[in-house]
Every structure is written in C-alpha cells, then in structure tokens.
Design an enzyme around this catalytic site. Structure first.
Site, PDB file in Angstrom:
ATOM      1  N   VAL A  26     -10.031  -1.810   1.126  1.00 63.29           N
ATOM      2  CA  VAL A  26     -11.225  -1.787   0.174  1.00 63.29           C
ATOM      3  C   VAL A  26     -10.518  -2.001  -1.222  1.00 63.29           C
ATOM      4  CG1 VAL A  26     -12.758  -0.209   1.407  1.00 63.29           C
ATOM      5  CG2 VAL A  26     -10.933   0.669  -0.183  1.00 63.29           C
ATOM      6  N   GLY A  48      -9.340  -5.622  -3.935  1.00 61.57           N
ATOM      7  CA  GLY A  48     -10.124  -6.660  -4.364  1.00 61.57           C
ATOM      8  C   GLY A  48     -10.809  -7.661  -3.451  1.00 61.57           C
ATOM      9  N   VAL A  49     -10.385  -7.960  -2.534  1.00 61.20           N
ATOM     10  CA  VAL A  49     -10.935  -8.711  -1.424  1.00 61.20           C
ATOM     11  C   VAL A  49     -11.833  -7.997  -0.705  1.00 61.20           C
ATOM     12  CG1 VAL A  49     -10.528 -10.180   0.767  1.00 61.20           C
ATOM     13  CG2 VAL A  49      -8.970 -10.389  -1.145  1.00 61.20           C
ATOM     14  N   THR A 108      -6.541  -6.242   4.662  1.00 63.30           N
ATOM     15  CA  THR A 108      -5.223  -5.672   4.278  1.00 63.30           C
ATOM     16  C   THR A 108      -4.169  -6.615   4.337  1.00 63.30           C
ATOM     17  OG1 THR A 108      -4.165  -4.888   6.286  1.00 63.30           O
ATOM     18  CG2 THR A 108      -5.814  -3.453   5.322  1.00 63.30           C
ATOM     19  N   SER A 109      -3.030  -6.556   3.682  1.00 59.01           N
ATOM     20  CA  SER A 109      -1.990  -7.345   4.030  1.00 59.01           C
ATOM     21  C   SER A 109      -0.867  -6.697   4.928  1.00 59.01           C
ATOM     22  CB  SER A 109      -1.292  -8.029   2.965  1.00 59.01           C
ATOM     23  OG  SER A 109      -1.092  -6.805   1.958  1.00 59.01           O
ATOM     24  N   GLU A 125      -9.630 -18.286   8.173  1.00 63.26           N
ATOM     25  CA  GLU A 125      -9.489 -19.208   6.973  1.00 63.26           C
ATOM     26  C   GLU A 125      -8.991 -18.797   5.825  1.00 63.26           C
ATOM     27  OE1 GLU A 125      -9.579 -22.419   5.826  1.00 63.26           O
ATOM     28  OE2 GLU A 125     -11.598 -22.568   6.852  1.00 63.26           O
ATOM     29  N   VAL A 160      -4.940 -19.295   4.146  1.00 62.96           N
ATOM     30  CA  VAL A 160      -4.452 -20.430   3.504  1.00 62.96           C
ATOM     31  C   VAL A 160      -5.530 -20.857   2.304  1.00 62.96           C
ATOM     32  CG1 VAL A 160      -3.521 -22.841   3.631  1.00 62.96           C
ATOM     33  CG2 VAL A 160      -3.044 -21.023   5.400  1.00 62.96           C
ATOM     34  N   LEU A 177     -11.473 -21.791   0.574  1.00 59.47           N
ATOM     35  CA  LEU A 177     -11.249 -23.501   0.675  1.00 59.47           C
ATOM     36  C   LEU A 177     -11.209 -23.702   2.248  1.00 59.47           C
ATOM     37  CD1 LEU A 177      -8.817 -24.548  -2.025  1.00 59.47           C
ATOM     38  CD2 LEU A 177     -11.434 -24.558  -2.244  1.00 59.47           C
ATOM     39  N   ASP A 228       5.230 -16.234   0.169  1.00 59.27           N
ATOM     40  CA  ASP A 228       3.731 -16.308   0.256  1.00 59.27           C
ATOM     41  C   ASP A 228       3.173 -17.687   0.754  1.00 59.27           C
ATOM     42  OD1 ASP A 228       0.842 -15.414  -0.185  1.00 59.27           O
ATOM     43  OD2 ASP A 228       1.077 -17.212  -1.583  1.00 59.27           O
ATOM     44  N   LYS A 245       2.223 -19.515   4.283  1.00 54.89           N
ATOM     45  CA  LYS A 245       0.881 -20.445   4.557  1.00 54.89           C
ATOM     46  C   LYS A 245       1.256 -21.566   5.307  1.00 54.89           C
ATOM     47  CE  LYS A 245      -1.470 -18.345   0.608  1.00 54.89           C
ATOM     48  NZ  LYS A 245      -1.453 -18.666  -1.112  1.00 54.89           N
TER      49      LYS A 245
END
Lengths: 368, 368
Positions: free
Chosen positions: B11, B13-14, B93-94, B144, B147, B151, B222, B226
C-alpha cells in the site's frame, strides 16, 4: 484447448498479409470460410473438413471445398454459427454493407475482428448496435487496425478509459499518405523547397502511397473516420464523420469532377493549376518558422473534433515525422502536460494485418 | 458474470493509487486480502464476507475483518485458492521474496498482476518457472508496469512477437529519474549549461524524482532489470541483470560507501567532488553537436544488451525528451527503418497503477 472456427472475407493487400500471418500461428484457428468479392470457399458441412489453406490460390484449387458465389451476411453467419465451436469473422474488406451486418454476426455469437472502419465510423446508431449486439451474443469486437494500422492506438485508449483516466485531448497525424505528402512537400530541413504540390501528389501515387484515386486521401474523409472512432471511444456522441469540420485538399474548382477513373485522371491532370494555393500555405508557415501538417484533433471538454491543416513548430514531434509515419498523442489527467505518444508506420499490408492478427489472438484468449 | 477474488499486497505509492482505481471499477473484483509489510487483513472464511474497503485506513478500522501479522506466500496462496471463484494476486511491492513465490500462486490457479520487476528480471530459472507454472495452473501473469509504468510497452512487444514479426532492436530511455537528470543537466537548448551534476541530482532527490537513496537510480540496475525483461520476451537467454554491461553513474571512489541511510547521506555530500567527470562527458558530446543520455539497448541478432551513456543528435527523439518521460523504440522487420515508438511518463503512482489496473481487467476478461 478449444478449437476456433474462422471465416475470412477479403484477400487484398491486408487480407493476403493476414492469411500469411495466420498460417504461421502455433495454435491457429481452423479456416472454414474464405471469400473474395464474388467467390466463396467453404469447408463442407456437417464435418467442416477439410480446413482451408491460408492462401487463395491453393485454397481455390482444392476440389474438396464447397464453392459458391457471394453469400449474404445472413448466409455466412448461419454457416459459421453452425460450426462445432466458437466462430470468429475476420473482415479484411472496406465494405460498408458487410460492416452494417456485424450485429447479425455478433447476436449469433460470432466475434468480429476487422480493420474495416465503416462499422465504427458511419452512423452512430450502427456503432451502438454493434457493441450492444456483442454483449447480447456474448461475442467480442476488436478493431485495432481501424486507426493507425497495427500501432496500439485503440487498445491504449481503451485502457486509459477503462481504468478511469480522463482523456482531455487527442491529436496527431492519422494518415500515412498525408504524412508522406507533407513530410515531402514541406520538410523541416527545407530541402523540398522547390517541389510543387501536384508533383509530390503524383510521386506519391506512383509509389503506391495513395489510394488508386488520390482524391480518396485528399478529401480528408479517411482521417475523419478515424477521428470519429476515437471520439466515440472517449464518449463523444459523434453522429457521423461529416458532423464536424473536415478540411478537404481538393480544390473547389475540381470538386465537380466525377468519381470515375476518368474523373481521377482529369483531377491529376489539372491539380497543377492550383499549386500556388498550397505554396502560399507552405510559405506562410515558413514565415512564422513553422511547417504545415494535416492533422486531426479531439478536444474532449469542448467536444470539438476537427481535421485539417495546421502549423507546427519545427522542433515539434509532429513536424519531425518521417516517411509515412503516424503519430498520436493522448493528453490525459494522469499523464499531465506531457502526453502519451504512439508513433510509427500507420499504413501498409503487413503492419495492418499485424493489428488484425493480434486482435484475433486476444479474442481467442477471451473465448478460451 | 463470474465473481473474482482479489488479494492485494503493498500500500505504498503505487498500491494506494491502484486501490483508488480499483474502487472505481464498474465490475470490481471482491477484495478479500489486503496486506502491508507486517499486517494482513482478511475477509473471514468460509463466507469471505465482508469484502474489504479499498483503502488501508478504512479497511484496518473494520472490526469484522480477520487481522493477522505477515503471512507466508504459501498461507496467502492457500487462503486465496479456497475462495469460491477465480483468485488474482496483485503484488504492488518490490519484494524479491514474494516474487520468488509466484510459481506457488500460479500452480494453485491464482493469476498474478504486478509492477514488481523482481520475478521477471532475477534468475532466468525463476522467469521460466513463472511462465511454466502459469500454464500448469491455467492462470495468467500480466506485468505491463514492470517496464515504462503504464505505457503499452510489454503488450506491444508481445503483440509483435506473437504475430510473427521479427524484432531486431529495442532502444530507449527506460528510467524516469535518469531521463529527468539528463534532460535537466544537458538540455538540447543548452539552458542548463551552468548546472553541476551533483546539484541536479540533489534537486531531483528533493522533488521526489529519485529513490530515497539516489544510488538505487544511479547504479543503472533498475534500467538493467527492465532490459532483462524485454530481452527475455524476445527470446534472449539473459541469465540475470548483471550478465551484460551496465554503466554505473556512481563514482568508483564512492562505491565503498555502505548502503545505509548514512551511506546515502555521505554519497550526496561527496558527489560534488566528482562533478568534473560528468561535465567533461557533457562537453565532449557538445563538441560533436550532441547531447548525452542514459539509455538501454538490445540488439537481437548479436544478442547484445547494454545500459549506459550514449551521445545523441540534438534533433533525435531521445534528445528531445521532456521532464521524466520514457521513450522506447522497437525496430522490427515489418516496421522497417522507422521504428514503432512509445513515449510518455514512465514513472509515478497513478500511471504505474493504471498499467496494473488495465492488466487486472485483461486477466478478468481471460478468466471470464
């Protein structure tokens, strides 16, 4: 894995490229109907065997297929919906009559995949009927290649809308032909300085970049149809592609020529008489340090759709387009001042067919 | 219409932006699990009622929900797969540990939607295990937003590949942070002439454009992750994101600083000592009439993946980028010399969440 049954109409440039792509798919649906203007090949009922080869020449030489003249949309729908699995119709024509019958197919549970703009850009009532029929028949309609060929324009717009973004403005160059004409006639570098408009049009026609009758590009209606589709997808009630201002590049004096091949020839013969008009437009832009381009735009808040010439700064993305590329910019609430931009070839058999094939795969994924 | 059951982890930002978008969907799936680092909210079994409100504050105040500490992936998978309908896990999450457990979810028939790069860009064996497990469990994996945020990068690449196009080269600016840094440090107009690199980094950090520790952007990992994802999707066997050359923008002399908050502070304090290096790189590009940008590229034929600084003509699309925009160019056989280009914001909670929400809708369409 379900088996899907496919009917394909149209074997022109896009149709032929599509059939090639179809033949190379790992889990290709079974082609059971293949039609061109006045001929139809069908896999014989009730077995729907043998399947049809994915090129017209091989298929039409197969003695085991049923051959017929042109069938009515109702006959085609009835044949496809009797197949022992979900059926999909791929319409690779630009036929308005076939497009007007999409509701018949959809209500019968037959999904539609097509680059044909007519169904989505003619009367608003047909557009609505198509999507209502799809829901009724539990079928799908995919038409990515109706705008920007295989570029992900429709899918991106639908993603923006369906996830709740607010699209405020759409603008861009939507015609590969008009992109080529203006990139050549009024290049940013100025190297086309001496070129006359009529010469550039003649060259584009020779290179096969225009329709057989270039007036079909120059009247702006192709772009107007694309804008109609996009505007409707963001919720604007555009009644028809002539319900908003469309600037025609056909000189007033030549509008009376008839639409025959002779008319087209007379048009090309006389276009040079009006070169001064286009030169003036070009030079007036140059005086402001700009170039002229043929663009379409949708302003969602004011519900304004327009198609025509506009001046652009030389360092803008639209001015810098190359070849026959399209560019489409989506301005939205989430994307803020820098739009989401899609750019690339917006015409050509292979890339248009790619949009159709990708749509076909998506429909099969949804029906599986 | 089937009912879908949703678990959401994260929970930040994204995650928060995603929950907002979720709450506005017309046919939203039912949120039955919501977790942040050490807390988990669950709709009580066996009824899975009440559903969970789509924001942490409201949800955590609901006395009718089951509350727990952090659950293991196996416990979450077991809870979700017992729901009376198809379940979907959204990982916002990451977290590499959660990503390593995707196969557990997928084999249990739970689809995955995520912007978390870790599962797709770590060991090649995990990447393969994820997609094999999806097939085994008849579940779907959509990512999606791994990357270019929302977009349409992954979907476009998959469409190109699945329809049989031959992707020859992919290149672009894949980091919103590094885009902003170089657009500011070395703008085409040259107005940033006097700016020092360390000042631009500090400004970006203050504006919230960098990770809390800017070294996480400057080390290039990062972007490397990608590129790893895209390269694998075109079929290259990239073992890991450090299996190819990645140019780090962390001065050699500062590589020894530890990864703590103190290390980050020391890094920012000392970065200015190395400004001359970056100025030299910038001026060497200027002497050739170019600007320097941080890009990633994949050459498919030679299997070369690389990430680092490169010089670009001032009138190129990459040089002309604005703000923190990404740009991704796909060169393919069908698109020829002019690539298919996608451009726009490649970072930010709302646009990243949009990619997640759009993926969720696609998964629901496929499961319906």
């Amino acid at each position: 894995m379900s088996q899907f049954y496919l009917g394909v109409i149209g074997v022109g440039g896009v149709g032929t490229a599509f059939l090639q792509q179809l033949s190379r798919l790992p889990d290709a649906p079974k082609l059971i109907l293949l039609a061109r203007s006045s001929q139809t090949l069908l896999a014989p009922t009730p077995t729907y065997l043998p399947g049809i080869a994915a090129d017209w020449k091989t298929a039409s030489a197969n003695p085991d297929l049923t051959k017929s003249g042109a069938l009515s949309p109702e006959e085609i729908a009835s044949y496809l919906s009797s197949a022992p699995g979900r059926a999909i119709l791929v319409d690779n024509t630009s036929d308005p009559a076939l497009a007007a019958s999409y509701p018949v197919f959809l209500r019968a549970g037959i999904s539609i995949v097509t680059p044909n703009k007519k169904g989505f850009s003619s009367d608003l009532s047909l557009f609505r009927n198509i999507f209502a029929s799809a829901i009724k028949g539990n079928a799908h309609v995919y038409h990515e290649s109706t705008v920007g060929a295989g570029l992900p324009v429709i899918s991106t717009l639908l993603d923006l809308v369906s996830t709740g973004d607010e699209v405020t403005r759409i603008e861009g160059v939507f015609s590969g032909t008009l992109s080529f004409l203006f990139n050549t006639f009024a290049p940013v570098g100025g190297s086309g300085a001496g070129r006359k408009w009529s010469e550039v049009v003649a060259e584009a026609k020779e290179l096969g970049y225009t329709e057989p009758d270039p007036r079909d590009d120059l009247n702006g209606m192709d772009v107007a149809r694309k804008l109609t589709i996009l505007a409707r997808l963001v919720g604007l009630e555009v009644q028809s592609p002539d319900a908003f201002p469309v600037e025609s590049l056909i000189p007033k004096e030549l509008e009376g020529l008839d639409s025959s091949a002779e008319g087209a020839k007379a048009f090309m013969d006389r276009l040079g008489e009006f070169d001064a008009q286009m030169t003036e437009i070009k030079e007036s832009a140059e005086k402001e340090g700009k170039v002229v381009r043929y663009v379409g735009s949708i302003d969602v808040a004011s519900k304004e759709v327009r198609v025509g010439l506009q001046k652009f700064d030389k360092d803008s993305a639209i001015a810098g387009l190359k070849g026959s590329d399209n560019i489409i910019s989506f301005y939205t609430k989430r994307y803020g001042s820098n739009p989401l931009i899609i750019q690339g070839a917006g015409a050509g058999g292979d890339v248009t067919a790619m949009g159709v094939t990708a749509d076909l795969l998506k429909v099969m994924h949804r029906l599986r």
